[in-house]
Design a protein around this motif. Structure first.
Motif, short mmCIF file in Angstrom:
data_model
loop_
_atom_site.label_atom_id
_atom_site.label_comp_id
_atom_site.label_asym_id
_atom_site.label_seq_id
_atom_site.Cartn_x
_atom_site.Cartn_y
_atom_site.Cartn_z
N GLU A 14 37.34 39.27 42.44
CA GLU A 14 38.48 40.14 42.11
C GLU A 14 38.85 40.11 40.63
N LEU A 15 38.19 39.28 39.89
CA LEU A 15 38.46 39.23 38.44
C LEU A 15 37.81 40.40 37.72
N VAL A 16 36.96 41.12 38.43
CA VAL A 16 36.37 42.34 37.88
C VAL A 16 36.73 43.46 38.84
N GLU A 17 37.43 44.47 38.32
CA GLU A 17 37.94 45.53 39.19
C GLU A 17 37.31 46.86 38.78
N ILE A 18 36.52 47.42 39.68
CA ILE A 18 35.74 48.62 39.33
C ILE A 18 36.15 49.79 40.21
N THR A 19 36.45 50.92 39.58
CA THR A 19 36.63 52.17 40.33
C THR A 19 35.67 53.20 39.72
N ASP A 20 35.74 54.44 40.17
CA ASP A 20 34.86 55.49 39.65
C ASP A 20 34.96 55.62 38.14
N LYS A 21 36.18 55.53 37.64
CA LYS A 21 36.39 55.83 36.23
C LYS A 21 36.96 54.66 35.44
N THR A 22 37.15 53.54 36.09
CA THR A 22 37.70 52.40 35.35
C THR A 22 36.89 51.14 35.62
N PHE A 23 36.82 50.32 34.60
CA PHE A 23 36.13 49.03 34.72
C PHE A 23 37.02 48.03 34.01
N ARG A 24 37.70 47.19 34.78
CA ARG A 24 38.67 46.29 34.18
C ARG A 24 38.25 44.84 34.45
N VAL A 25 38.36 44.03 33.41
CA VAL A 25 38.04 42.61 33.54
C VAL A 25 39.32 41.81 33.33
N SER A 26 39.58 40.90 34.22
CA SER A 26 40.80 40.10 34.11
C SER A 26 40.71 39.18 32.89
N SER A 27 41.82 39.04 32.20
CA SER A 27 41.84 38.14 31.05
C SER A 27 41.60 36.70 31.47
N ARG A 28 41.75 36.43 32.77
CA ARG A 28 41.52 35.07 33.26
C ARG A 28 40.10 34.58 33.01
N VAL A 29 39.16 35.52 32.93
CA VAL A 29 37.77 35.11 32.76
C VAL A 29 37.56 34.41 31.41
N TYR A 30 38.48 34.62 30.49
CA TYR A 30 38.34 33.99 29.17
C TYR A 30 39.31 32.84 28.94
N ARG A 31 40.33 32.75 29.80
CA ARG A 31 41.41 31.84 29.41
C ARG A 31 41.72 30.77 30.45
N GLU A 32 41.04 30.78 31.59
CA GLU A 32 41.35 29.76 32.60
C GLU A 32 40.29 28.67 32.63
N GLN A 33 40.76 27.44 32.50
CA GLN A 33 39.86 26.29 32.50
C GLN A 33 39.02 26.25 33.78
N GLU A 34 39.66 26.60 34.87
CA GLU A 34 38.98 26.57 36.17
C GLU A 34 37.81 27.56 36.20
N VAL A 35 38.01 28.70 35.59
CA VAL A 35 36.92 29.70 35.52
C VAL A 35 35.79 29.15 34.67
#
Lengths: 426, 168
Positions: A14-35
């Motif tokens: 769910e950290l990457v959210e894709i629709t027909d016209k949008t591609f959104r990446v959660s900022s958590r992928v860069y800032r969470e130690q756990e990730v």
């Protein structure tokens, strides 16, 4: 409160959210130690990563130390020419046994209690071994071999997990581009040189995204390009590249390319025109006109997760911490060309993309600024650019304009798959 | 000619201090004029390597020095926005005869301290860094002393370095 939930509860996919016209990446992928911890565990310590080039350990006995995820390793070539990737860890009390970066040795002796190993891993010496209980055996106490090691066109990859597809399959989506890069050496392999080493205060993925980002060069590198322009050096106007039908590609597996597409040989040896002409004539002789043109076209090839093949350099990305990344960028010598041509390539690569390069440090500044901005925890980053005109081939390869975010989307499509892979089973 | 090429330690120190001042005051165009036209400015990784065949941190001829200085003057040079503040600290100066009649060799130690200020709380800014090195100069007398060769051997030259977009 939903946005404050821990990432594990939301699921990595769910950290990457894709629709027909949008591609959104959660900022958590860069800032969470756990990730970050999970990336190291699931991507770097369980899938194929680039570890070195054949030419770095060309002779029997040559070795190079490296790091896979957080595992220190030694890449060796034994007396019969076989290549091994061994954990750089003594089987006695887990000391790192080799403290150099490059060298030549048949054996490795642990500095702590002198347990000694052959460069293929076998334990061959334990001082005062009689003190061990009866039945103690050195067999089974060899240096641990990295589960998989394989190479393609001189590029050596390793995987700490045996549960991976063959290297051939891993590389297959992008293999055509690896071949175009490797074919620049005629009748031999590239020889890589000692790396430029630099670091930046930012997440490792910034470098992966940026090396195939055709949107930023005319902006971030304006001071370099306009200076080159003033001095009449080369055709560096990034905005022109877009006009000339340059493209970006994204492949299944997270790989990607950014291709100048300018069929003018700009990719090789710009600064020594008479040598560049000789070289291209030779390429045409060997490969034919069309392929020769493809070979010398400017091309950045990213092989997920940690290596770029550039015109003048092989660039390795080493995550160290959530907000700290090291990069090792090896210039390479083309086989079968005059020395002055290679020297010129070395000079130009250093001018542009080294630790002191006129191009490179501005990228690193963007990464630090990017990481700083992420501290604000704004939830979604926008990677939609060019989605509406992205062409998708039956094999999953996607193609767009040079400045489209096709490569970045391919990175995160694959990233989300790998990160979510074992979640169901836990 | 031979007599003019002798340089005293004090003269060498004055020369190096002036270079340091020009760099620290970001007075880069006069700094360019310190060099002879054929001078190489070299920051090696392997101290005794051949820069035409081995990787260098920096390996500049006259054109590349000029390119750098022009880029430093550019308003959109992001690696230098905000710009580096530096202190070049020169010590341990020793002089010896050069290989040519009009040349002299000068050895010194150098520590460059560097910081970029701006919003110092942001990543990449506000960190004071030190770059210790030994330097080997070949000075040539061409109406005045000029740098015919400058070699800076950093002690951390094998390690990953951060943002060397300023002049050492």
């Amino acid at each position: 409160m939903a946005t404050q939930q821990a990432t594990t509860q939301r699921g990595y996919a769910e950290l990457v959210e894709i629709t027909d016209k949008t591609f959104r990446v959660s900022s958590r992928v860069y800032r969470e130690q756990e990730v970050f911890e999970r990336e190291i565990a699931e991507i770097f310590e369980k899938t194929w990563v680039y570890v070195g080039h054949d030419s770095e350990i060309a002779q029997p006995g040559d070795y190079k130390t490296a790091q896979i995820g957080r595992y220190p390793i030694i890449l060796t070539r034994d007396k019969d020419g076989a290549v091994y990737a061994l954990l750089n860890v003594c089987r006695h009390r887990a000391n790192a046994i080799c403290r150099e970066n490059y060298g030549n040795s048949q054996n490795f002796r642990c500095p702590y209690h002198a347990w000694t190993y052959r460069n293929s891993g076998e334990l061959i010496g334990v001082p005062d071994g009689g003190r061990y209980p009866e039945g103690f055996s050195t067999r089974g106490l060899s240096l641990i071999r990295v589960a998989k090691v394989d190479s393609y066109r001189g590029l050596i990859f390793a995987s700490l997990s045996a549960d991976v597809p063959e290297l051939d399959e891993h590389l297959s989506p992008v293999k055509e581009h690896v071949d175009l890069w490797a074919d620049r050496s005629i009748g031999g392999e590239h020889k890589v040189l000692h790396p430029h080493r630099y670091a930046y205060l930012g997440n490792w993925k910034f470098q992966c995204e940026n090396g195939v980002d055709g949107y930023h060069p005319g902006i971030v590198h304006e001071s370099a390009f306009s200076t080159f322009g003033e001095f009449g050096i080369g055709n560096f106007a990034a905005r022109d590249l877009v006009k000339r039908g340059s493209i970006s590609r994204g492949f299944p597996g997270g790989h990607s390319t950014l291709e100048g597409g300018a069929r003018d040989g700009r990719g090789v040896g710009r600064g020594l025109p008479h040598r560049a002409e000789e070289y291209q004539a030779r390429l045409r002789e060997v490969y034919g006109d069309d392929r020769a043109q493809e070979i010398v076209s400017n091309r950045h090839t990213f092989i997920f997760p940690n290596v770029f093949l550039f015109d003048e350099l092989v660039r390795i990305i080493q995550p160290i911490a959530l907000e700290y990344t090291e990069v090792y960028s090896h210039p390479f010598w083309l086989h079968g060309v005059p020395d002055d041509f290679n020297t010129r390539r070395l000079y130009e690569g250093t001018r542009q993309l080294s630790t002191t390069g006129m191009v490179n440090p501005s990228d690193l500044e963007m990464f630090a600024a990017n990481q700083t901005g992420l501290h604000a925890r704004m939830e979604w980053l926008v990677l939609d650019r060019g989605m509406q005109r992205e062409e998708v081939a039956p094999n999953g390869e996607r193609m767009g304009n040079y400045s489209d975010e096709v490569p970045q989307r391919s990175l995160y499509r694959h990233w989300a798959q790998v990160m979510a892979r074992t979640e169901a089973g836990r | 000619m031979v007599s003019t090429a002798r340089i005293t330690r004090q003269e060498a120190e004055d020369f190096l201090y002036e270079e340091a001042r020009l760099l620290d005051e970001r007075d880069f165009f006069p700094w360019l004029d310190l060099f002879t036209e054929d001078a190489i400015y070299w920051i090696p990784i392997e101290e005794h390597s051949d820069p035409t065949r081995a990787t260098s941190i920096l390996w500049d001829d006259a054109q590349l020095r000029a390119l750098r200085v022009h880029q430093l003057a550019h308003e959109r040079n992001f690696a230098q926005s905000p710009p580096s503040r530096t202190v070049h600290s020169v010590t341990n100066v020793q002089v010896s005869p050069g290989d040519a009649d009009n040349e002299a060799k000068v050895r010194c130690n150098l520590v460059v301290y560097e910081v970029r200020s701006g919003d110092h709380r942001q990543l990449g800014l506000g960190d004071l860094r030190a770059l210790p090195a030994k330097c080997l100069y070949v000075l040539r007398y061409e109406e005045r002393w000029r740098i015919a060769h400058k070699k800076v051997v950093l002690i951390n030259r094998h390690m990953p370095l951060i943002n060397l977009s300023f002049l050492i």
